[in-house]
Design an enzyme around this catalytic site. Structure first.
Site, short mmCIF file in Angstrom:
data_model
loop_
_atom_site.label_atom_id
_atom_site.label_comp_id
_atom_site.label_asym_id
_atom_site.label_seq_id
_atom_site.Cartn_x
_atom_site.Cartn_y
_atom_site.Cartn_z
N THR A 1 0.83 -1.21 0.00
CA THR A 1 0.00 0.00 0.00
C THR A 1 0.86 1.26 0.00
OG1 THR A 1 -1.50 1.28 1.42
CG2 THR A 1 -0.11 -0.31 2.53
N ASP A 2 0.29 2.33 -0.52
CA ASP A 2 1.01 3.62 -0.49
C ASP A 2 1.16 4.13 0.95
OD1 ASP A 2 -1.63 4.37 -0.01
OD2 ASP A 2 -1.72 5.87 -1.61
N GLU A 3 0.37 3.55 1.89
CA GLU A 3 0.44 4.04 3.28
C GLU A 3 1.80 3.77 3.92
OE1 GLU A 3 -2.88 3.52 5.86
OE2 GLU A 3 -4.32 3.76 4.24
N TYR B 1 -1.67 -0.37 11.18
CA TYR B 1 -1.90 -1.03 9.88
C TYR B 1 -0.73 -0.80 8.94
CZ TYR B 1 -3.36 -1.39 5.01
OH TYR B 1 -3.38 -1.68 3.66
N LYS C 1 2.10 -3.41 7.33
CA LYS C 1 2.32 -3.60 5.89
C LYS C 1 3.78 -3.30 5.53
CE LYS C 1 -0.37 -4.44 3.07
NZ LYS C 1 -0.84 -5.76 2.53
P1 NAD Z 1 -10.30 -6.65 2.56
O1 NAD Z 1 -10.25 -6.35 4.02
O2 NAD Z 1 -11.52 -6.30 1.78
O3 NAD Z 1 -10.05 -8.22 2.34
C1 NAD Z 1 -9.07 -8.92 3.04
C2 NAD Z 1 -9.29 -10.41 2.78
O4 NAD Z 1 -8.21 -11.13 3.43
C3 NAD Z 1 -10.60 -10.95 3.37
O5 NAD Z 1 -11.22 -11.82 2.45
C4 NAD Z 1 -10.15 -11.72 4.60
O6 NAD Z 1 -11.00 -12.80 4.94
C5 NAD Z 1 -8.79 -12.20 4.16
N1 NAD Z 1 -7.90 -12.49 5.29
C6 NAD Z 1 -7.65 -11.71 6.36
N2 NAD Z 1 -6.81 -12.34 7.20
C7 NAD Z 1 -6.50 -13.52 6.63
C8 NAD Z 1 -5.67 -14.62 6.99
N3 NAD Z 1 -4.98 -14.62 8.15
N4 NAD Z 1 -5.57 -15.67 6.17
C9 NAD Z 1 -6.29 -15.70 5.01
N5 NAD Z 1 -7.10 -14.71 4.61
C10 NAD Z 1 -7.19 -13.64 5.42
O7 NAD Z 1 -9.00 -5.98 1.97
P2 NAD Z 1 -8.79 -5.25 0.54
O8 NAD Z 1 -9.23 -3.85 0.65
O9 NAD Z 1 -9.30 -6.12 -0.54
O10 NAD Z 1 -7.19 -5.23 0.48
C11 NAD Z 1 -6.48 -6.34 -0.06
C12 NAD Z 1 -4.99 -6.06 0.02
O11 NAD Z 1 -4.69 -4.88 -0.71
C13 NAD Z 1 -4.48 -5.82 1.44
O12 NAD Z 1 -3.23 -6.44 1.55
C14 NAD Z 1 -4.36 -4.32 1.55
O13 NAD Z 1 -3.33 -3.97 2.45
C15 NAD Z 1 -4.00 -3.95 0.13
N6 NAD Z 1 -4.39 -2.61 -0.34
C16 NAD Z 1 -5.70 -2.20 -0.21
C17 NAD Z 1 -6.08 -0.97 -0.74
C18 NAD Z 1 -7.50 -0.47 -0.66
O14 NAD Z 1 -7.77 0.68 -1.02
N7 NAD Z 1 -8.48 -1.27 -0.20
C19 NAD Z 1 -5.13 -0.15 -1.38
C20 NAD Z 1 -3.80 -0.61 -1.47
C21 NAD Z 1 -3.46 -1.85 -0.97
O1 DAU Z 2 -4.09 4.12 0.53
C1 DAU Z 2 -4.36 2.76 0.51
C2 DAU Z 2 -5.17 2.38 1.72
O2 DAU Z 2 -6.48 2.90 1.52
C3 DAU Z 2 -5.22 0.87 1.96
O3 DAU Z 2 -3.92 0.43 2.27
C4 DAU Z 2 -6.17 0.52 3.10
O4 DAU Z 2 -6.28 -0.88 3.22
C5 DAU Z 2 -7.52 1.11 2.77
O5 DAU Z 2 -8.44 0.86 3.83
C6 DAU Z 2 -7.43 2.61 2.53
O6 DAU Z 2 -7.07 3.30 3.75
P1 DAU Z 2 -7.74 4.71 4.17
O7 DAU Z 2 -7.58 4.87 5.63
O8 DAU Z 2 -7.29 5.80 3.29
O9 DAU Z 2 -9.29 4.36 3.75
P2 DAU Z 2 -10.67 4.64 4.50
O10 DAU Z 2 -11.73 4.29 3.52
O11 DAU Z 2 -10.71 4.01 5.85
O12 DAU Z 2 -10.66 6.21 4.71
C7 DAU Z 2 -10.49 7.11 3.61
C8 DAU Z 2 -10.47 8.51 4.18
O13 DAU Z 2 -11.80 8.83 4.67
C9 DAU Z 2 -9.55 8.70 5.36
O14 DAU Z 2 -8.97 10.00 5.28
C10 DAU Z 2 -10.46 8.61 6.58
C11 DAU Z 2 -11.77 9.16 6.05
N1 DAU Z 2 -13.00 8.60 6.66
C12 DAU Z 2 -13.15 7.25 6.67
C13 DAU Z 2 -14.27 6.67 7.22
C14 DAU Z 2 -14.44 5.17 7.26
C15 DAU Z 2 -14.01 9.44 7.14
O15 DAU Z 2 -13.88 10.69 7.10
N2 DAU Z 2 -15.13 8.87 7.68
C16 DAU Z 2 -15.30 7.53 7.76
O16 DAU Z 2 -16.35 7.08 8.31
#
Ligand code: NAD
Ligand code: DAU
Length: 339
Positions: free
Chosen positions: A125-127, A153, A157
């Site tokens: 992730t970019d985080e 988190y 990562k």
């Molecule tokens: P998500 O939370 O929607 O899904 C996570 C999945 O992993 C779920 O199906 C869960 O059951 C499974 N899981 C969790 N723990 C596990 C374990 N111990 N063994 C097997 N499976 C397990 O997450 P997402 O948003 O789809 O993100 C997927 C990946 O992409 C993550 O690694 C996250 O860090 C990364 N990522 C997410 C975003 C985003 O915006 N959502 C952006 C950049 C990177």
């Molecule tokens: O940048 C990549 C990341 O993006 C991934 O690595 C993470 O897995 C993914 O969850 C996401 O993280 P963020 O923290 O950016 O996403 P989130 O949707 O939780 O929040 C987006 C922004 O919105 C953040 O600035 C917090 C804000 N927010 C979020 C929620 C849930 C609110 O203001 N209100 C809310 O209720």
């Protein structure tokens, strides 16, 4: 080609499985997922009968189960999406983030070393780069930006990324890492900003914006992320990190206002609530490397992607209604009840 996709019952992993089964009908895809609160088997219903697909319920931290799967399937590649992914949950309870995100990554790579693979891909992730100031729009995350994390988190990562690089250098494991910005699209779990706001707005419930809503995220349609990973695992250089992002920076408040407008809901639903602890201000990816080396460019413009996403939530109420009527209700009350 046999690929194990971990975390494939979650948001991005499921979209990646659909993309791969559709684009490569002769590939065998195995989803390894332990179905945490974020994993939904119903998400994978449409591919369950595909003879090239197999679902295995196990944790990536379960060494015995992971090794057994490698012995059964002899995978060529592993794409590791499995993770605890929600920043707010990591602030409440960091421990499971360390177990899954760090230990789970190590177990998967140990299996790769033991049985041999052609590629281990870590979905990061970019985080891991921390955040950028709002008053420096000229700054972007490149692959050389130092790791500098803010939340449990992102730290977990980053720990995983460092381990992946260590396994490459120490054991010669053929790895790649991608670091993507915020995704949005179908099957996004309702705890995250965009689906939470869509679902609350549909119920005329308050829209809880953290702090002043000025934080900036760089939004990418999930299919574009999946296509980027597809390119990296096939053509990316071993040992390399690739940033993925679409130069689509938006403030949270602007996103919420767009959702209100698209759904015909009043902005008076917007409620400013206590800020997230350690809240990152701005994320912004420089995707030059993946563009120059692999020809990747995002295809979906935000204006289209958000319309498609909102329509998907309108058309798939049974998917998210089941989720929000379960354990999620307690989560929502705990996180937002007195905020
Ligand atoms: P998500 O939370 O929607 O899904 C996570 C999945 O992993 C779920 O199906 C869960 O059951 C499974 N899981 C969790 N723990 C596990 C374990 N111990 N063994 C097997 N499976 C397990 O997450 P997402 O948003 O789809 O993100 C997927 C990946 O992409 C993550 O690694 C996250 O860090 C990364 N990522 C997410 C975003 C985003 O915006 N959502 C952006 C950049 C990177
Ligand atoms: O940048 C990549 C990341 O993006 C991934 O690595 C993470 O897995 C993914 O969850 C996401 O993280 P963020 O923290 O950016 O996403 P989130 O949707 O939780 O929040 C987006 C922004 O919105 C953040 O600035 C917090 C804000 N927010 C979020 C929620 C849930 C609110 O203001 N209100 C809310 O209720």
């Amino acid at each position: 080609m046999t690929i194990i996709v971990t975390g494939g019952a979650g948001f991005i992993g499921s979209n990646f499985i659909f993309h791969m089964l559709n684009k490569y009908p002769d590939y065998r895809i195995i989803c390894l997922d332990c179905l945490t609160y974020a994993g939904n088997l119903s998400t994978l219903a449409k591919v369950m009968d595909n003879p090239n697909f197999r679902f295995v319920k196990a944790s990536i931290t379960d060494r015995e189960a992971v090794y057994k799967l490698f012995e059964e399937e002899h995978p060529d590649m592993i794409v590791n999406f499995a993770a605890e992914s929600h920043v707010d949950r990591s602030i409440e309870n960091p421990e499971v983030f360390l177990d899954t995100n760090i230990k789970g990554t190590a177990v998967l790579m140990d299996a790769c070393r033991k049985y041999g693979i052609t590629r281990y891909h870590q979905v990061s992730t970019d985080e891991v780069y921390g955040d950028l100031p709002l008053d420096r729009p000229d700054l972007f995350f490149t692959e050389e930006t130092p790791i500098h994390t803010s939340s449990p988190y992102s730290s977990s990562k980053a720990g995983a990324d460092l381990l992946v690089q260590a396994y490459h250098r120490t054991y010669g494991l053929p790895v790649t890492i991608s670091r993507c910005s915020n995704n949005y699209g179908p099957y996004h779990f309702p705890e995250k900003l965009i689906p939470l706001m869509i679902i609350n707005a549909l119920h005329d419930k308050p829209l809880p914006v953290y702090g002043k809503g000025e934080n900036v995220r760089d939004w990418l349609y999930v299919e574009d992320h999946c296509k980027a990973i597809d390119l990296i695992i096939h053509n990316g250089r071993v040992g390399e990190v690739y940033n993925i992002g679409g130069h689509n920076e938006m403030t949270n408040i602007d996103i919420v206002k767009i959702i209100c407008r698209e759904l015909g809901k009043p902005e008076s639903l917007i409620t400013y609530v206590a800020d997230r602890k350690g809240h990152d201000m701005r994320y912004a990816i420089d995707p030059t490397k993946i563009h120059n080396e692999l020809g990747w460019l995002p295809e979906t413009k935000f204006a289209n992607g958000i319309k498609k996403t909102i329509q998907w939530y309108l058309d798939h109420k049974e998917w998210w209604e089941t989720i929000i009527s379960g354990e999620y209700e307690n989560y929502y009350e705990k996180m937002y009840g007195n905020r």
